[in-house]
Design an enzyme around this catalytic site. Structure first.
Site, PDB file in Angstrom:
ATOM      1  N   HIS A 271       0.827  -1.219   0.000  1.00  0.00           N
ATOM      2  CA  HIS A 271       0.000   0.000   0.000  1.00  0.00           C
ATOM      3  C   HIS A 271       0.857   1.263   0.000  1.00  0.00           C
ATOM      4  O   HIS A 271       0.544   2.240   0.689  1.00  0.00           O
ATOM      5  CB  HIS A 271      -0.933   0.006   1.215  1.00  0.00           C
ATOM      6  CG  HIS A 271      -2.009  -1.051   1.152  1.00  0.00           C
ATOM      7  ND1 HIS A 271      -3.179  -0.890   0.454  1.00  0.00           N
ATOM      8  CD2 HIS A 271      -2.068  -2.297   1.696  1.00  0.00           C
ATOM      9  CE1 HIS A 271      -3.928  -1.982   0.568  1.00  0.00           C
ATOM     10  NE2 HIS A 271      -3.272  -2.858   1.310  1.00  0.00           N
ATOM     11  N   ASP A 342      -0.279  -5.146   5.951  1.00  0.00           N
ATOM     12  CA  ASP A 342      -1.296  -6.020   5.354  1.00  0.00           C
ATOM     13  C   ASP A 342      -1.114  -6.136   3.843  1.00  0.00           C
ATOM     14  O   ASP A 342      -0.488  -5.297   3.204  1.00  0.00           O
ATOM     15  CB  ASP A 342      -2.699  -5.481   5.649  1.00  0.00           C
ATOM     16  CG  ASP A 342      -2.911  -4.084   5.084  1.00  0.00           C
ATOM     17  OD1 ASP A 342      -2.022  -3.239   5.282  1.00  0.00           O
ATOM     18  OD2 ASP A 342      -3.950  -3.837   4.443  1.00  0.00           O
ATOM     19  N   GLU A 343      -1.702  -7.166   3.287  1.00  0.00           N
ATOM     20  CA  GLU A 343      -1.884  -7.380   1.855  1.00  0.00           C
ATOM     21  C   GLU A 343      -0.615  -7.223   1.025  1.00  0.00           C
ATOM     22  O   GLU A 343      -0.604  -6.532  -0.001  1.00  0.00           O
ATOM     23  CB  GLU A 343      -2.983  -6.454   1.327  1.00  0.00           C
ATOM     24  CG  GLU A 343      -4.355  -6.791   1.892  1.00  0.00           C
ATOM     25  CD  GLU A 343      -5.479  -6.029   1.200  1.00  0.00           C
ATOM     26  OE1 GLU A 343      -6.466  -6.670   0.816  1.00  0.00           O
ATOM     27  OE2 GLU A 343      -5.367  -4.797   1.060  1.00  0.00           O
ATOM     28  N   VAL A 344       0.451  -7.890   1.432  1.00  0.00           N
ATOM     29  CA  VAL A 344       1.623  -7.977   0.559  1.00  0.00           C
ATOM     30  C   VAL A 344       1.246  -8.861  -0.628  1.00  0.00           C
ATOM     31  O   VAL A 344       0.835 -10.007  -0.458  1.00  0.00           O
ATOM     32  CB  VAL A 344       2.835  -8.551   1.305  1.00  0.00           C
ATOM     33  CG1 VAL A 344       3.979  -8.814   0.336  1.00  0.00           C
ATOM     34  CG2 VAL A 344       3.276  -7.595   2.409  1.00  0.00           C
ATOM     35  N   ASP A 392      -2.721  -9.765   8.880  1.00  0.00           N
ATOM     36  CA  ASP A 392      -1.998 -10.405   7.781  1.00  0.00           C
ATOM     37  C   ASP A 392      -0.550 -10.725   8.140  1.00  0.00           C
ATOM     38  O   ASP A 392       0.007 -11.720   7.665  1.00  0.00           O
ATOM     39  CB  ASP A 392      -1.988  -9.499   6.545  1.00  0.00           C
ATOM     40  CG  ASP A 392      -3.348  -8.956   6.177  1.00  0.00           C
ATOM     41  OD1 ASP A 392      -4.073  -8.507   7.090  1.00  0.00           O
ATOM     42  OD2 ASP A 392      -3.683  -8.944   4.987  1.00  0.00           O
TER      43      ASP A 392
END
EC number: 3.2.1.52
Length: 588
Positions: A271, A342-344, A392
């Site tokens: 992000h 989060d969200e790699v 995550d």
């Protein structure tokens, strides 16, 4: 209407019955409703003989003149009590007790220097005597912050013109959970400082205490940092869409005045596409189309449009990241620092030649994330901060960090996936948890998708559109939020690790124009469940009796300048019980 055919709801019937009993014991707030209500409902509310007393035009609030935030709060509430003149949707049928008026409220605080921090005591007691007993009410609290909660309660017991207040009552109150928050994303769309202040004001009305400010993301970097000014210079949407250090100071101080902590989040290493304008050398896959045509979902470069991850192998990454952390910690005094993680997305990292070489030597993506965490986490804790990560960092099936590198005493994990199941996994691992389940607490859900040229909406008539294109649909109603038990399936010991909950407004399809109705009054539902729960003393959910109270509370918020959306037609409020799914009792 003829006698014998009047329809009244069960709560009203039980109140009338109780009123005519010879004596009425102290009643917990979860047992019964009263003609005047407080939101969120207090934990204990004793009002044996409901009555009201006029407030003197010379009404005063007496309080210790030591704490600047109590001074500000007392003056603010005094003005509101004397000038609001709220007209209830359903005017209480209560008689004035006598010609005497309530002349004062005296505040007593045990510790007026306790800082506003996680776990601070917010309890209070409030006594408003009948005027034939005394013309002075008393509010006692352990801390200034508890006194603020009590002042809010007192203000909600006042209505009418001339102003009158419920009397002959006693309230003993304290929150069920120490962490009661709202997360707002100000990266995808911009919100003015004025919007943020209005949000904090409404949070305080609802006795919420944490504004989780998701300031940056892939889409924009609006925060001006002294040591890294180019991040906002090239990452903000425009010159008028930035938050200066002075803006942050204003928001933080306003939060203090209203008893709301401001917790910053600078999401990284994923992000972070918005960092690439200033530092293209440290961001992988920037400016790449997020989901190349013909590829599977697993091969995308980002969770949504706006691709870019910090590269843990770039020599400059740690320097820039630490400068960011240093400045943010300096600007935000709260002891919590949200570091994202989060969200790699694997292919974003895999697109970089240096990472390709690392992987060719048997390195893994999880090791890359561990490199980044091992560099930034100790730096944050060295600033005397507790680090909050999204779940995550521990639970992601593809890229995650070993629990051995995430010390439980310094880390809190925020859960957003898989409902109560992930909460269970986190507390079983020994971590303190903040619950933001997307199945219950995501306020942006249910408005479709924001992608252009989206063929899923081009379907023949009659096609089942499922969630309408919203990945987390349907829309989360206030009842959905109110009825969720965040410790569902946990043992007593595991439940102690749940600090509370946060609703989240992600801003792909939200900005200043819709902020209030997207957040309120649905967040009021969360506020009550986090403060006094969603069940009565028998264990039954109390959403049914909450409906009329929430209607009234929503209306008062609107009169206070919060553009909360309605939850029912006004007709339902004026005809108690007639909009229920079960026909109300008929008294013959």
């Amino acid at each position: 209407m003829e006698k014998g055919t009047r329809r009244i709801p069960l709560s009203t019937f039980l109140f009338i019955l109780a009123f005519f009993l010879p004596s009425t014991p102290q009643i917990s707030a979860v047992d019964s409703s009263y003609p005047i209500n407080v939101w969120p409902k207090p934990t204990t509310f004793s009002w044996p003989q409901p009555q009201v007393t006029l407030i003197s035009p010379n009404f005063t609030i007496n309080f210790p003149q030591k704490n600047q935030y109590l001074i500000y709060s007392a003056k603010r509430y005094l003005n509101e009590i004397l000038s609001e003149h709220y007209t209830p949707l359903v005017v209480p049928l209560l008689n004035l007790t006598s010609s005497n008026t309530l002349g004062s409220l005296t505040i007593q605080v045990t510790d007026d220097s306790a800082p506003l921090t996680h776990g601070v005591n917010e309890s209070y007691t409030l006594s408003i005597p009948s005027p034939n007993q005394s013309t002075a009410a008393t509010l006692t609290a352990e801390t200034v912050w508890g006194a603020m909660r009590g002042l809010e309660t007192f203000s909600q017991l006042v209505y009418g013109n001339p102003s009158r207040v419920a009397s002959g009552l006693y309230i003993s109150d304290q929150p069920l959970y120490p962490h009661r928050g709202v997360m707002l994303d100000t990266s995808r769309n911009f919100y003015t400082v004025r919007d943020l202040l209005r949000l904090i004001k409404a949070m305080s009305m609802n006795k919420m205490n944490v504004f989780h400010w998701h300031i940056t993301d892939s889409h924009s970097f609006p925060l001006v940092l002294p040591s890294e000014p180019e991040l906002a210079g090239k990452g903000a949407y425009g010159a008028l869409m930035k938050y200066s250090p002075e803006d942050v100071k204003l928001v933080v101080e306003f939060g203090m005045e209203y008893g709301v902590r401001v917790v910053p989040e600078i999401d990284m290493p994923a992000h972070t596409a918005s960092w690439a304008g200033a530092y293209p050398d440290i961001v992988t896959c920037s400016n790449m189309f997020w989901w190349p045509a013909g590829t599977n979902w697993a091969d995308r470069f980002a969770a949504e449009p706006g691709a870019g991850h910090l590269n843990p192998l770039s020599p400059n990454t740690n320097k820039v990241a630490k400068n960011v952390i240093h400045d943010v910690v300096s600007m935000f005094p709260d002891t919590f620092y949200h570091a994202g993680a989060d969200e790699v997305t694997p292919n974003c990292w895999k697109s970089d030649p240096t990472i390709q070489a690392f992987l060719a030597k048997n390195g893994t993506l999880s090791q890359l994330l561990e490199l980044f965490v091992n560099s930034t986490f100790p730096y944050i804790t060295a600033q005397n901060r507790t680090v909050v990560y999204w779940e995550d960092v521990l639970l992601d099936a593809t890229v995650s960090v070993s629990a051995s590198l995430l010390p439980q005493e310094n880390i809190i994990l925020q859960t957003w996936n898989n409902g109560p199941n992930n909460t269970k996994r986190l507390v079983e691992a020994g971590y303190r948890v903040i619950v933001s389940s997307s199945d219950y607490y995501y306020l942006d859900c249910g408005h479709g998708d924001f992608l252009g040229n989206d063929s899923q909406y081009n379907q023949p008539p009659g096609t089942d559109l499922g969630k309408g294109g919203s990945w987390c649909g349907p829309f989360k109603t206030w009842q959905t939020i109110y009825n969720y038990d965040i410790t569902y399936g946990l043992s007593t010991e595991e439940a102690k690790l749940v600090l509370g909950g946060e609703v989240a407004l992600w801003s792909e399809q939200a900005d200043s124009t819709v902020m209030d109705p997207r957040i309120w009054p649905r967040t009021s539902a969360l506020a009550e469940t986090m403060w006094s729960g969603n069940r009565d003393q028998t264990g039954m959910k109390r959403y049914a009796e909450a409906t009329d109270r929430l209607n009234e509370w929503r209306n008062r918020m609107v009169t206070r300048g919060i553009r909360a959306e309605p939850i029912q037609p006004l007709w339902c409020i004026r005809n108690p019980g007639m909009c229920n799914t079960v026909q109300p009792f008929v008294v013959g």
